[in-house]
Design an enzyme around this catalytic site. Structure first.
Site, PDB file in Angstrom:
ATOM      1  N   TYR A  18       0.457  -1.515  -0.090  1.00  0.00           N
ATOM      2  CA  TYR A  18       0.085  -0.223  -0.593  1.00  0.00           C
ATOM      3  C   TYR A  18       0.601   1.068   0.320  1.00  0.00           C
ATOM      4  O   TYR A  18       0.502   2.377  -0.460  1.00  0.00           O
ATOM      5  CB  TYR A  18      -1.122  -0.324   1.619  1.00  0.00           C
TER       6      TYR A  18
HETATM    7  N1  LIG Z   1      -9.833   5.167   5.791  1.00  0.00           N
HETATM    8  C1  LIG Z   1      -8.867   5.836   5.415  1.00  0.00           C
HETATM    9  O1  LIG Z   1      -7.999   6.544   6.530  1.00  0.00           O
HETATM   10  C2  LIG Z   1      -8.099   6.610   4.345  1.00  0.00           C
HETATM   11  C3  LIG Z   1      -6.304   6.996   4.628  1.00  0.00           C
HETATM   12  C4  LIG Z   1      -5.585   7.439   3.893  1.00  0.00           C
HETATM   13  C5  LIG Z   1      -5.501   7.670   2.325  1.00  0.00           C
HETATM   14  N2  LIG Z   1      -7.038   6.763   2.430  1.00  0.00           N
HETATM   15  C6  LIG Z   1      -7.291   6.886   0.565  1.00  0.00           C
HETATM   16  O2  LIG Z   1      -9.067   7.020   0.478  1.00  0.00           O
HETATM   17  C7  LIG Z   1      -9.336   6.475  -0.996  1.00  0.00           C
HETATM   18  C8  LIG Z   1     -10.334   5.538  -0.311  1.00  0.00           C
HETATM   19  O3  LIG Z   1     -10.562   5.144   1.179  1.00  0.00           O
HETATM   20  P1  LIG Z   1     -11.790   4.374   2.101  1.00  0.00           P
HETATM   21  O4  LIG Z   1     -11.116   4.841   3.388  1.00  0.00           O
HETATM   22  O5  LIG Z   1     -12.944   5.028   1.261  1.00  0.00           O
HETATM   23  O6  LIG Z   1     -11.769   2.698   1.523  1.00  0.00           O
HETATM   24  P2  LIG Z   1     -12.860   1.913   1.622  1.00  0.00           P
HETATM   25  O7  LIG Z   1     -14.170   1.894   2.357  1.00  0.00           O
HETATM   26  O8  LIG Z   1     -12.708   0.737   1.263  1.00  0.00           O
HETATM   27  O9  LIG Z   1     -14.126   2.422  -0.451  1.00  0.00           O
HETATM   28  C9  LIG Z   1     -12.810   1.727  -0.942  1.00  0.00           C
HETATM   29  C10 LIG Z   1     -13.293   1.807  -2.580  1.00  0.00           C
HETATM   30  O10 LIG Z   1     -12.522   1.299  -3.839  1.00  0.00           O
HETATM   31  C11 LIG Z   1     -13.031   0.382  -4.414  1.00  0.00           C
HETATM   32  N3  LIG Z   1     -12.819  -0.894  -4.493  1.00  0.00           N
HETATM   33  C12 LIG Z   1     -11.784  -1.028  -3.885  1.00  0.00           C
HETATM   34  N4  LIG Z   1     -11.356  -2.736  -4.956  1.00  0.00           N
HETATM   35  C13 LIG Z   1     -11.683  -2.067  -6.313  1.00  0.00           C
HETATM   36  C14 LIG Z   1     -11.850  -2.355  -7.682  1.00  0.00           C
HETATM   37  N5  LIG Z   1     -10.418  -3.956  -7.237  1.00  0.00           N
HETATM   38  N6  LIG Z   1     -11.655  -1.952  -8.084  1.00  0.00           N
HETATM   39  C15 LIG Z   1     -12.515  -1.113  -7.992  1.00  0.00           C
HETATM   40  N7  LIG Z   1     -12.153  -0.323  -6.612  1.00  0.00           N
HETATM   41  C16 LIG Z   1     -12.326  -1.354  -6.298  1.00  0.00           C
HETATM   42  C17 LIG Z   1     -14.951  -0.473  -3.619  1.00  0.00           C
HETATM   43  O11 LIG Z   1     -15.999  -0.632  -4.152  1.00  0.00           O
HETATM   44  P3  LIG Z   1     -16.393  -2.098  -3.687  1.00  0.00           P
HETATM   45  O12 LIG Z   1     -17.616  -1.542  -3.414  1.00  0.00           O
HETATM   46  O13 LIG Z   1     -17.184  -2.518  -5.334  1.00  0.00           O
HETATM   47  O14 LIG Z   1     -15.931  -2.953  -3.048  1.00  0.00           O
HETATM   48  C18 LIG Z   1     -14.873   1.057  -2.530  1.00  0.00           C
HETATM   49  O15 LIG Z   1     -16.197   1.536  -3.113  1.00  0.00           O
HETATM   50  C19 LIG Z   1      -7.956   5.223  -1.009  1.00  0.00           C
HETATM   51  O16 LIG Z   1      -7.622   5.532  -2.468  1.00  0.00           O
HETATM   52  C20 LIG Z   1      -7.490   4.894   0.285  1.00  0.00           C
HETATM   53  O17 LIG Z   1      -6.444   4.561  -0.283  1.00  0.00           O
HETATM   54  C21 LIG Z   1      -8.472   6.168   3.127  1.00  0.00           C
END
Ligand SMILES: NC(=O)c1ccc[n+]([C@@H]2O[C@H](COP(=O)([O-])OP(=O)(O)OC[C@H]3O[C@@H](n4cnc5c(N)ncnc54)[C@H](OP(=O)(O)O)[C@@H]3O)[C@@H](O)[C@H]2O)c1
Length: 238
Positions: free
Chosen positions: A158
């Site tokens: 990651y």
């Molecule tokens: N949460 C945090 O604290 C945090 C911190 C820093 C950065 N981020 C970044 O913020 C972004 C959103 O994160 P989040 O926390 O909202 O994540 P999340 O709740 O896990 O949601 C991930 C999203 O990505 C989609 N996804 C996962 N695998 C995929 C694939 N192989 N192809 C296409 N779509 C896919 C999922 O869709 P499905 O419904 O199909 O699973 C879901 O809509 C990410 O880029 C993450 O790295 C998050």
């Protein structure tokens, strides 16, 4: 007399990946609330029922939902075509979808974990940009969702893939300047989502901010606000 504030994204056409939950859902709903026309993606259309309901009655339109599996180049190419067909012109692409994988040292990271993280977090988003290239409007913006884990020890595939995404943002920014397409990477910081729960399983989710708390820079940049190459969402002030 009360005056209604104008919608900031009226006439804006945007694609938001990973809009089924977490940050992506908040961004897609925020864009539609500000008057944008939006295409939302997730791996399966059924995953997008919640965001579809969340956009109901808002001033903008969730014009289409599109199935996108970022690990599969054919799916990426087909999704780019579908987004262009739905929107005609693309003003904003938010490469938000991403995967975490195992939190471990690089030396303990298996090749297939690296391959998967790069496919979803880097190669797929780049493929979307390529596939949409003819559809980007003059002055369009590509927003890549990065992380504070980019390049940090202990964050395995990651951390390495998010560092690559930051570099990709800077390279694309230069390469697309002549086309007047901007590229920005936003680090949203920790948010209460499924990904965060997987990264910190023993944490009380209520101590972590909701993704709504970091949506402002995504709205402001889509509305034309200036930003550098990499934006820390929590430091966003304008
Ligand atoms: N949460 C945090 O604290 C945090 C911190 C820093 C950065 N981020 C970044 O913020 C972004 C959103 O994160 P989040 O926390 O909202 O994540 P999340 O709740 O896990 O949601 C991930 C999203 O990505 C989609 N996804 C996962 N695998 C995929 C694939 N192989 N192809 C296409 N779509 C896919 C999922 O869709 P499905 O419904 O199909 O699973 C879901 O809509 C990410 O880029 C993450 O790295 C998050």
């Amino acid at each position: 007399m009360l005056t209604m504030s104008p919608l900031r994204l009226e006439g804006v056409r945007a694609v938001v990946t990973g809009a089924s939950r977490g940050l992506g859902r908040v961004i897609a709903e925020g864009y539609v609330r500000e008057g944008a026309t939006v295409v939302a993606t997730a791996r399966a259309l059924a995953h997008l029922d919640a965001v579809t309901r969340g956009c109901d009655g808002a001033p903008g339109t969730l014009v289409r939902t599109v199935a996108l599996e970022l690990e599969d180049p054919d799916s990426v190419a087909a999704a780019a075509v579908a987004c262009r067909a739905a929107l005609g012109r693309i003003d904003v692409l938010v490469n938000n979808a991403g995967i975490l994988g195992r939190r471990t040292s690089l030396l303990e990271t298996a090749p297939n974990e690296l391959t998967r993280a790069f496919a979803v977090n880097v190669v797929g988003p780049l493929g979307l940009v390529s596939g949409m290239m003819d559809g980007f409007a003059d002055g369009a913006v590509i927003i890549n969702v990065s992380s504070g884990a980019a390049g940090r020890a202990g964050w395995g595939a990651y951390g390495l893939s998010k560092a690559a995404l930051n570099v990709m943002t800077a390279m694309l920014g230069e390469e697309l300047r002549g086309r007047r397409v901007r590229c920005v990477a936003i680090n949203p910081g920790g948010m209460r989502t499924e990904m965060r729960r997987a990264a910190y399983p023993s944490e009380d989710p209520q101590t972590v901010p909701h993704p709504r708390s970091v949506v402002e820079p995504f709205l402001a940049i889509a509305a034309g606000a200036d930003a550098g190459d990499v934006v820390e969402a929590r430091a966003w002030t304008s």
